[in-house]
Design a protein around this motif. Sequence first.
Motif, mmCIF file in Angstrom:
data_model
loop_
_atom_site.group_PDB
_atom_site.id
_atom_site.type_symbol
_atom_site.label_atom_id
_atom_site.label_comp_id
_atom_site.label_asym_id
_atom_site.label_seq_id
_atom_site.Cartn_x
_atom_site.Cartn_y
_atom_site.Cartn_z
ATOM 1 N N ALA A 497 0.880 -1.354 -0.075
ATOM 2 C CA ALA A 497 -0.117 0.200 0.015
ATOM 3 C C ALA A 497 0.896 1.428 0.067
ATOM 4 N N PHE A 498 0.379 2.306 0.169
ATOM 5 C CA PHE A 498 1.196 3.724 0.248
ATOM 6 C C PHE A 498 0.568 4.344 1.311
ATOM 7 N N ARG A 499 1.417 5.281 2.072
ATOM 8 C CA ARG A 499 0.879 6.322 2.948
ATOM 9 C C ARG A 499 1.429 7.676 2.999
ATOM 10 N N ILE A 500 1.106 8.678 3.061
ATOM 11 C CA ILE A 500 1.641 9.876 3.197
ATOM 12 C C ILE A 500 2.068 10.187 4.698
ATOM 13 N N PHE A 501 3.176 11.267 4.751
ATOM 14 C CA PHE A 501 3.576 11.494 5.943
ATOM 15 C C PHE A 501 2.641 12.180 6.685
ATOM 16 N N SER A 502 2.576 11.776 7.975
ATOM 17 C CA SER A 502 1.874 12.712 9.107
ATOM 18 C C SER A 502 2.788 13.328 10.018
ATOM 19 N N PHE A 503 2.180 14.223 11.044
ATOM 20 C CA PHE A 503 3.079 14.817 11.728
ATOM 21 C C PHE A 503 3.288 14.133 13.264
ATOM 22 N N GLU A 504 3.268 12.884 12.916
ATOM 23 C CA GLU A 504 3.573 11.909 14.092
ATOM 24 C C GLU A 504 5.211 12.078 14.044
ATOM 25 N N ILE A 505 5.787 12.588 13.206
ATOM 26 C CA ILE A 505 7.029 12.980 13.294
ATOM 27 C C ILE A 505 7.571 13.546 14.354
ATOM 28 N N GLU A 506 6.561 14.492 14.831
ATOM 29 C CA GLU A 506 6.865 15.603 15.839
ATOM 30 C C GLU A 506 7.691 14.671 17.071
ATOM 31 N N ARG A 507 7.185 13.477 17.292
ATOM 32 C CA ARG A 507 7.700 12.886 18.369
ATOM 33 C C ARG A 507 9.148 12.552 18.136
ATOM 34 N N GLN A 508 9.626 12.306 16.979
ATOM 35 C CA GLN A 508 10.891 11.846 16.620
ATOM 36 C C GLN A 508 11.821 13.360 16.888
ATOM 37 N N LEU A 509 11.093 14.361 16.689
ATOM 38 C CA LEU A 509 11.763 15.551 16.566
ATOM 39 C C LEU A 509 12.022 15.886 18.097
ATOM 40 N N ALA A 511 12.400 13.879 20.449
ATOM 41 C CA ALA A 511 13.639 12.940 20.915
ATOM 42 C C ALA A 511 14.808 13.171 20.171
ATOM 43 N N MET A 512 14.622 14.066 19.166
ATOM 44 C CA MET A 512 16.285 14.498 18.831
ATOM 45 C C MET A 512 16.474 15.715 19.780
ATOM 46 N N SER A 513 15.666 16.437 20.257
ATOM 47 C CA SER A 513 15.999 17.862 21.231
ATOM 48 C C SER A 513 16.331 17.309 22.383
ATOM 49 N N ARG A 514 15.724 16.310 22.864
ATOM 50 C CA ARG A 514 16.298 15.673 24.107
ATOM 51 C C ARG A 514 17.821 15.104 23.713
ATOM 52 N N THR A 515 18.024 14.293 22.848
ATOM 53 C CA THR A 515 19.432 13.941 22.528
ATOM 54 C C THR A 515 20.323 15.149 22.535
ATOM 55 N N GLU A 516 19.927 16.227 21.979
ATOM 56 C CA GLU A 516 20.838 17.421 21.850
ATOM 57 C C GLU A 516 21.224 18.006 23.455
ATOM 58 N N ALA A 564 25.177 6.941 14.823
ATOM 59 C CA ALA A 564 24.185 7.664 13.638
ATOM 60 C C ALA A 564 23.264 8.380 14.483
ATOM 61 N N GLU A 565 22.790 8.182 15.760
ATOM 62 C CA GLU A 565 21.853 9.060 16.252
ATOM 63 C C GLU A 565 22.179 10.344 16.598
ATOM 64 N N PHE A 566 23.334 10.525 17.435
ATOM 65 C CA PHE A 566 23.948 11.723 17.972
ATOM 66 C C PHE A 566 24.837 12.509 17.278
ATOM 67 N N VAL A 567 25.570 11.788 16.475
ATOM 68 C CA VAL A 567 26.450 12.832 15.361
ATOM 69 C C VAL A 567 25.843 13.682 14.675
ATOM 70 N N PRO A 568 24.750 13.527 13.783
ATOM 71 C CA PRO A 568 23.922 14.406 13.107
ATOM 72 C C PRO A 568 23.252 15.302 14.045
ATOM 73 N N VAL A 569 22.969 14.974 15.236
ATOM 74 C CA VAL A 569 22.423 15.957 16.108
ATOM 75 C C VAL A 569 23.465 16.989 16.445
ATOM 76 N N ALA A 570 24.609 16.258 16.571
ATOM 77 C CA ALA A 570 25.924 17.347 16.930
ATOM 78 C C ALA A 570 26.274 18.350 15.817
ATOM 79 N N GLU A 571 25.970 17.666 14.605
ATOM 80 C CA GLU A 571 26.408 18.559 13.461
ATOM 81 C C GLU A 571 25.096 19.787 13.250
#
Length: 774
Positions: A497-509, A511-516, A564-571
């Motif tokens: 099937a297919f699916r379009i992105f939804s802003f559940e991505i916010e949770r990931q963002l 998480a990235m903020s916490r990582t920083e 791979a998770e924290f180096v991009p955050v550092a950059e």
Amino acid sequence: MYLSHIIESVVAFVAIRQDNPELLKAQRMALSRLIPLMYFMLSTNGWILAYTFYDLAPIALTVLASSALTIVCLVRVAVWWPIRNREITARQAVTMFRVTNVLAAVLAGAFVSWALALFPYGDPYAQGNVAIFIVVSMIGCMMCLIHARTAALIVAAVGTTTFVGYFVMTQKPELAAMAINVTLVAAALVVILTIQSRDFASLVNAQTDARIREAEQSRLLHMIDDMPIAVMTVNPATMRIDYVNATSRALLERIAHLLPIPPEEVLGADIDTFFARSGRGRKLLDDPASFPHQFRWKLGSEVIDLQVTAVRSNSGEYLGPMVSWAIVTKEVAAENRIHQLAHYDTLTGLANRYTFREQFDAALSHSDRGVSLLLIDLDGFKTINDSKGHNVGDALLQQVAERLRATCSSPGSVVGRLGGDEFAVLLTDGDAGGAQVAAGNLVRILDKPYSLGKARNIHVGASIGIAVAPDHGTDSETLLARADMALYAVKEAGKGAFRIFSFEIERQLQAMSRTETDLRVALSARNQLFVFYQPIVDIRTNAITSREALVRWHHPARGWISPAEFVPVAERSGLIERLGAFVLNSACREAAGWQDGARVAVNVSANQLGRGTLAPAVLQALIDNGLSPDRLEIEVTETALLKEDADTMGDLRRLRDMGVRVALDDFGTGYSSLAHLRVFPFDKIKIDGSFVQDAVERTDCAAVVGAVADLGKRLGVTTVAEGVETQAHLDCVAAEGCSEVQGYLFGRPEPSEADRPMIERLKRSTHQAGGERV
């Protein structure tokens, strides 16, 4: 103090300068031509004075004294005459000048004293002759000794002092006036002598400099003539070739059949002779402000690479253009081959991941309409590939590529294979609704059976994730990440099937903020970050040549967090400078204690380059930890070299100037170009592990490995195959000609001995808590 300063100045003024050997020899040569004349003048003047006093003074003061002085002059002439044109050393010249100074004082005193001894015997006419004799002899001697300044000054001092003193003591006004006049004349002569001496020194120095420049130019021309690089120079006034070195002549003979004139007529030919369009050669070489510039020129079947630079004098004056050139036909073919291998998927002919990314970025920057990204993953492909063989799997991928190409053929659409069974489609003429329609159509088309030779009615499904710009992001990185998240959601929901992105991505963002935030704490505390080391091994000797430093982070609550998770955050957050400094210092400190003398390799992010801070940081780390620069390798990726707005190459050159080695990491991952290897002389090329791991079963990946290894051999650069995990991988990269290998087959990343106890405790605690392993 003032008197002593005056004395020092006078001594320095009259001293024989020994700091310019060429000037000493030139002064002696000029002096040797005037000394016989001086003695002839003194002897002649002496006999004239003796004749004047012949009837007035005793014969001992006339004939006998004049004869004695003449004999002395003849002896000195006899000494000077044989050596007047002989080359001598600077030391011999100094000795000769010292002897001349002594003799100048003795002879000046002797002649003046003799003349003054005759003075009382004469009438006014004869006494006037005495004055004339002394003045003329003094002037003549000073002129003849003009290239022996100290001797001339001694003559002036002895003659003037004796003359003035004697005439003043006579207490006759007319004689005192004559003494004052002689003093002024002597002073003027001293000034003339000083000016002439300075001018002569300037002339000799200019001649010496000219000889040195001529010798340097001659040596430079010989060096250029012997260089393995073809060089020609062009007269800027006539635009005719006025110099061709030996390598150029050899290359001209090689392409003689393509030239409009015979090779022997190239010297003196107009530069436009070699261009079909009149005036093009002159236009290319006419403006020195545009130098240096480089261009390639197609001449028949050959490709000529020309680089034009400006030749300037020491003063900066433009002398003309210099053209260095080479026949690069084979190199261009190799570059095109590597470009094809690196930028396009050899199995399907579609754009690979990195070419697709470039075109995606271009579409985002130029499109004024919505841009949609469809990320496609084949369902069930692995099962077919494993069960029916790789030939069938490859044929299936080729047919999938054909269906995608045929379906997504609208202008501006791009289809790429990102790797394995993952494809991507870029649509530039629709919105989210249009993207969903296209995705549904692709799901149906790709789901139809495939006929692959004997294997008929093969079915695979397709799962598609969609991200749309600008709704879901405006850059390729964000859109790819969000499309991938949408694809993950499809896979989790059952595929096909297919699916379009939804802003559940916010949770990931979030998480990235916490990582920083947590990373900032870790960088300040320094008790959560560690550096592990993975060996790099010489294929031939099996010896460890270097170890790559790899940063690891153990979070108190989350356990081990992947780089791979924290180096991009550092950059993204600007923490990469602090993180890089931690890794660099830790690696240098650890490597300084290694008994095997292996080098340590440290990865540098693209964000650390071009700021002018990397070289000072590296130098300080080397000094602080006592590590030799040649034991440190800095690894940069090709992506870092694409930062056109930063002085990336300047940073790398400063590292090379310090003696630090520089490696090109992940070569062959899409941005590969021979231009990178020509712009900067890398010490090492590291072939991306994705090629190495696929090279055993895929000929196209093996071809990339072989092409890069062969390129490294030709350039004299070490090639390292990354990701070597099995004996099959090792056998493959060895057969392709790689120099060194790195991977789990030879060792996993390990902590330093100092950190090992702490790492073991953390591993145990992480294992007990069920966390991620390092």
